[in-house]
Enzyme design. Structure first.
Site, PDB file in Angstrom:
ATOM      1  N   GLU A  75      -5.431  46.299   3.845  1.00  0.00           N
ATOM      2  CA  GLU A  75      -6.431  46.861   2.943  1.00  0.00           C
ATOM      3  C   GLU A  75      -5.818  47.208   1.595  1.00  0.00           C
ATOM      4  OE1 GLU A  75      -9.431  47.511   1.282  1.00  0.00           O
ATOM      5  OE2 GLU A  75     -10.069  47.813   3.353  1.00  0.00           O
ATOM      6  N   ASP A  99      -6.585  45.419  -2.080  1.00  0.00           N
ATOM      7  CA  ASP A  99      -7.120  46.186  -3.202  1.00  0.00           C
ATOM      8  C   ASP A  99      -6.203  46.108  -4.410  1.00  0.00           C
ATOM      9  OD1 ASP A  99      -9.232  46.929  -1.621  1.00  0.00           O
ATOM     10  OD2 ASP A  99      -8.486  48.930  -1.192  1.00  0.00           O
ATOM     11  N   SER A 156     -14.533  44.961   1.374  1.00  0.00           N
ATOM     12  CA  SER A 156     -13.296  45.522   0.845  1.00  0.00           C
ATOM     13  C   SER A 156     -12.686  44.606  -0.205  1.00  0.00           C
ATOM     14  CB  SER A 156     -12.276  45.712   1.975  1.00  0.00           C
ATOM     15  OG  SER A 156     -12.723  46.652   2.902  1.00  0.00           O
ATOM     16  N   ASP A 204     -28.067  35.647  -9.811  1.00  0.00           N
ATOM     17  CA  ASP A 204     -28.991  35.983  -8.731  1.00  0.00           C
ATOM     18  C   ASP A 204     -28.665  35.154  -7.487  1.00  0.00           C
ATOM     19  OD1 ASP A 204     -31.055  37.149  -7.389  1.00  0.00           O
ATOM     20  OD2 ASP A 204     -32.640  36.005  -8.391  1.00  0.00           O
ATOM     21  N   GLY A 217     -34.183  38.183  -7.451  1.00  0.00           N
ATOM     22  CA  GLY A 217     -34.028  39.565  -7.896  1.00  0.00           C
ATOM     23  C   GLY A 217     -33.187  40.370  -6.921  1.00  0.00           C
ATOM     24  N   ASP A 277     -31.977  42.397  -3.731  1.00  0.00           N
ATOM     25  CA  ASP A 277     -32.236  42.335  -2.292  1.00  0.00           C
ATOM     26  C   ASP A 277     -31.179  43.151  -1.562  1.00  0.00           C
ATOM     27  OD1 ASP A 277     -29.945  40.495  -1.429  1.00  0.00           O
ATOM     28  OD2 ASP A 277     -30.950  39.234  -2.909  1.00  0.00           O
TER      29      ASP A 277
END
Length: 535
Positions: free
Chosen positions: A252, A256, A452, A493, A512, A514
Site C-alpha cells: 500500500e 501510494d 488505493s 465520462d 454523467g 454515477d
C-alpha cells in the site's frame, strides 16, 4: 452518568445520544480480555471537546469553496480556524477537572482535543469500562472497549473519547495476476489523463500520502521505480517523512508513494506515517492522530491522498460527525482530502450483506472519494469500485443536480430498499484502479489493484492543478467537491461497467455522474483551465 454504548451490534444509546450501531470489523479479533499484563499498558486517551460554531462551520466552508461564492478562495489561516472553532474555556475546564479528579494532571489541550497518556487501569476508571486487546489481520494490535460511560456534565462537552469503540481503518490494496489489457505505468497514466510532460515547480504546493497500520515505503524502492519507469525523478528523494519509518516495505505504502510522486511530479511530496500499534506505543488511534497532527501543523501539504477505509457501520456516528468537522476545519485552510472509495463494490468489507454498504471516510460529504476504472479504450468502471449512498449523511446541495439526473434516468437501478437514495452519493470521481506495476521490497509486482491506486493518481493531478493556481498568485483548491460538480466537462465520462455486491450486479455506470465512477476520470488540462478561471 451518561453512557456511550457502541457495541458490536446495533444498540440504543441512553440519554440524549442517538440510536447507533457499530460493528467490530472482521479484520480485528480480540486476543486478550484478562487483566494480566493489560492494566499497566499505556494508552493515549483523547477527549474530543465539542467545537464552537460547529453549526456554521459548513456555511463558512462553502463560502470559500463554492465557485459561485463571492468569497471563493478567501481561505483562513490556522490561527483563524482555531479562533473560529476552539471549544469554550468552560468546556476545556470541565474535562481538565474531571481528569484531575482521577490524578491525571499532565494533559495537552490543542485544536479541540484534550490528550493524556494514562494506564489502561486509569482509562477504565475514567470511562467506567473494560478494555481488551485486539489484533488486526495485518498483525497490528490495539486496545479497545465495546462501551464507555461519562458523567452527564462531561458528556455534555465531549463528542467522543478515544481509543474506545472505533478501530483503525483497513488496508484495501491487493496484488493480482496481470490481465491482457496492459499495465498502468507513470507514462501511460500521464498520457491517459492529459498530463503528459507537465511538471510542478512551486515549493508551496506540497502533497502527501498517508500510511497506517505499520505500512511504510522504502526510498530504495522509490528510486528503483523512478529509474525503471520515470527517470525524470531519478535521484529526487521524498521531500519529508512525518512519523515513524521502520524500514519494512508495504505494498500500500509503495503504491501510494510511487504514483502520487509521479503523477504530481515536481510537487514536493511528504509521507505521513502512523503506526497505530499496541502494546508499547501510545499512538493507537492512527486516523485521529493524523487529523490531530494536521490541526497543529502550520504549513501542511495541500493535498492528502488516503487509501484506507471501513464499512460505514464500523464507526460510531459521533466519531464520524466529529471527523467531518475536522475535515471542514482543515479544508478552510485550503487542504484537499482525497480518499479511495473502497474495493467492495456495493458490498461490505465485512462480508455478507443485504442492503448496500457505504464506506467511511469516503462517504463523508467533506472528502473527495475516488472510484476505480479499468481498460483504456474505452475506460469502464471496475467491478471492485465501491460506490452508492451514505446512511449517515444526507445528500449535499452541490451534488443534487447530478445525482437526481442519474436516479431519474438510469436503467437497471437496484431495488430501492437496498440503498438510501437521499444520502450523500459517492464516489465523486475515478481513475484507473487495476494493473498497476509497483516495486515493493525490491520486487516488481506487475498487477496491483484497488481504489488505493486510483486515489494517489487523482491526488497527484490535483496537486499539479494547485501548483498552476499558486504560480498564478491564486489560492489552492481546498475542498474540491463544489468545484468538481460545477465543472463536469473537465472529466472523461465513463458510461460502462458496474460494481456488484450483496448478491446483485450493483449500480451501472451511465451518462454523467454515477455510483461506480462518479463524474468520471480527470483531464488535467481541462481541470487546470477551469481552476485558473476561478478567482
Amino acid at each position: 452518568m451518561r453512557s456511550f454504548l457502541f457495541a458490536a451490534a446495533a444498540v440504543t444509546v441512553v440519554a440524549t445520544q442517538l440510536e447507533t450501531g457499530v460493528k467490530v470489523p472482521d479484520s480485528w479479533k480480540v486476543v486478550e480480555n484478562t487483566r494480566d499484563n493489560l492494566s499497566s499498558e499505556k494508552v493515549e486517551l483523547t477527549f474530543a471537546v465539542k467545537l464552537s460554531n460547529k453549526e456554521s462551520l459548513h456555511d463558512k466552508l462553502m463560502s470559500v469553496s463554492d465557485p459561485a461564492s463571492t468569497s471563493y478562495g478567501k481561505l483562513l489561516t490556522l490561527d483563524e480556524v482555531n479562533e473560529f472553532t476552539s471549544p469554550s474555556h468552560k468546556s476545556y475546564e470541565t474535562v481538565k477537572n474531571y481528569l484531575a479528579s482521577f490524578g491525571v494532571s499532565d494533559v495537552e489541550f490543542s485544536s479541540g482535543f484534550a490528550r493524556a497518556v494514562v494506564t489502561v487501569d486509569t482509562a477504565e476508571k475514567l470511562l467506567s469500562t473494560r478494555y481488551g486487546r485486539y489484533r488486526h489481520s495485518s498483525g497490528s494490535e490495539a486496545i479497545r472497549c465495546s462501551e464507555y460511560h461519562l458523567p452527564d456534565e462531561v458528556a455534555d462537552v465531549v463528542d467522543f473519547v478515544a481509543p474506545t469503540v472505533n478501530f483503525p481503518s483497513g488496508i484495501q490494496v491487493k496484488a493480482e495476476q496481470p490481465t491482457a489489457v496492459g499495465q498502468n505505468t507513470p507514462d501511460s497514466l500521464r498520457k491517459l489523463y492529459n498530463v503528459n510532460d507537465v511538471m510542478g515547480g512551486s515549493s508551496d504546493a506540497h502533497q502527501a500520502c498517508t500510511a497506517f497500520l505499520g505500512q511504510y515505503y522504502l526510498e530504495s524502492d522509490l528510486q528503483a521505480f523512478y529509474d525503471e519507469y520515470f527517470p525524470t525523478l531519478s535521484g529526487v528523494p521524498m521531500a519529508e517523512v512525518v512519523g515513524p519509518d521502520d524500514g519494512k516495505a508495504g505494498v500500500e505504502a509503495s503504491l501510494d508513494a510511487e504514483y502520487m510522486t509521479v503523477m504530481g511530479a515536481g510537487v514536493p511530496t511528504e509521507f505521513w506515517s502512523f503506526a497505530g500499534r499496541q502494546p508499547g506505543a501510545p499512538e493507537n488511534e492512527p486516523f485521529l492522530d493524523w487529523l490531530y497532527l494536521l490541526g497543529n501543523t502550520t504549513n501542511p501539504p495541500l493535498v492528502f491522498s488516503t487509501s484506507y477505509g471501513e464499512d460505514e457501520t464500523s464507526v460510531s456516528s459521533d466519531y464520524a460527525a466529529r471527523m467531518n468537522e475536522e475535515f471542514e476545519k482543515q479544508a478552510l485552510r485550503g487542504i484537499s482530502f482525497i480518499f479511495a472509495s473502497g474495493d467492495s463494490g456495493v458490498g461490505a468489507m465485512s462480508g455478507k450483506c443485504d442492503e448496500f454498504m457505504a464506506m467511511f471516510p469516503s462517504g463523508s460529504p467533506y472528502v473527495t472519494a475516488v472510484g476505480a476504472t479499468t481498460q483504456t479504450s474505452p475506460e469502464i468502471g471496475a467491478g471492485l469500485s465501491s460506490g452508492g449512498f451514505s446512511n449517515l449523511w444526507g445528500r449535499p446541495s452541490w451534488q443534487n443536480t447530478a445525482v437526481e439526473q442519474y436516479l431519474s434516468t438510469a436503467e437497471n437501478l437496484p431495488e430501492s430498499y437496498r440503498y438510501n437514495a437521499t444520502g450523500r452519493a459517492f464516489p465523486d470521481v475515478s481513475a484507473q484502479g487495476t494493473d498497476y506495476v509497483v516495486i515493493n521490497g525490491g520486487k516488481t509486482l506487475p498487477a496491483v489493484a484497488g481504489t488505493s491506486a486510483s486515489s494517489p493518481t487523482f491526488g497527484g493531478i490535483v496537486a499539479l492543478v494547485n501548483d498552476a493556481r499558486i504560480a498564478a498568485g491564486k489560492s489552492p483548491l481546498g475542498f474540491l467537491n463544489p468545484f468538481i460538480y460545477s465543472n463536469p466537462s473537465m472529466f472523461n465520462d465513463i458510461t460502462a461497467g458496474n460494481n456488484p455486491g450483496c448478491g446483485t450486479p450493483g449500480f451501472y455506470a451511465a451518462n454523467g455522474w454515477d455510483p461506480v465512477t462518479g463524474n468520471g476520470t480527470p483531464d488535467y488540462e481541462k481541470m487546470k483551465a477551469a481552476a485558473l478561471a476561478l478567482p
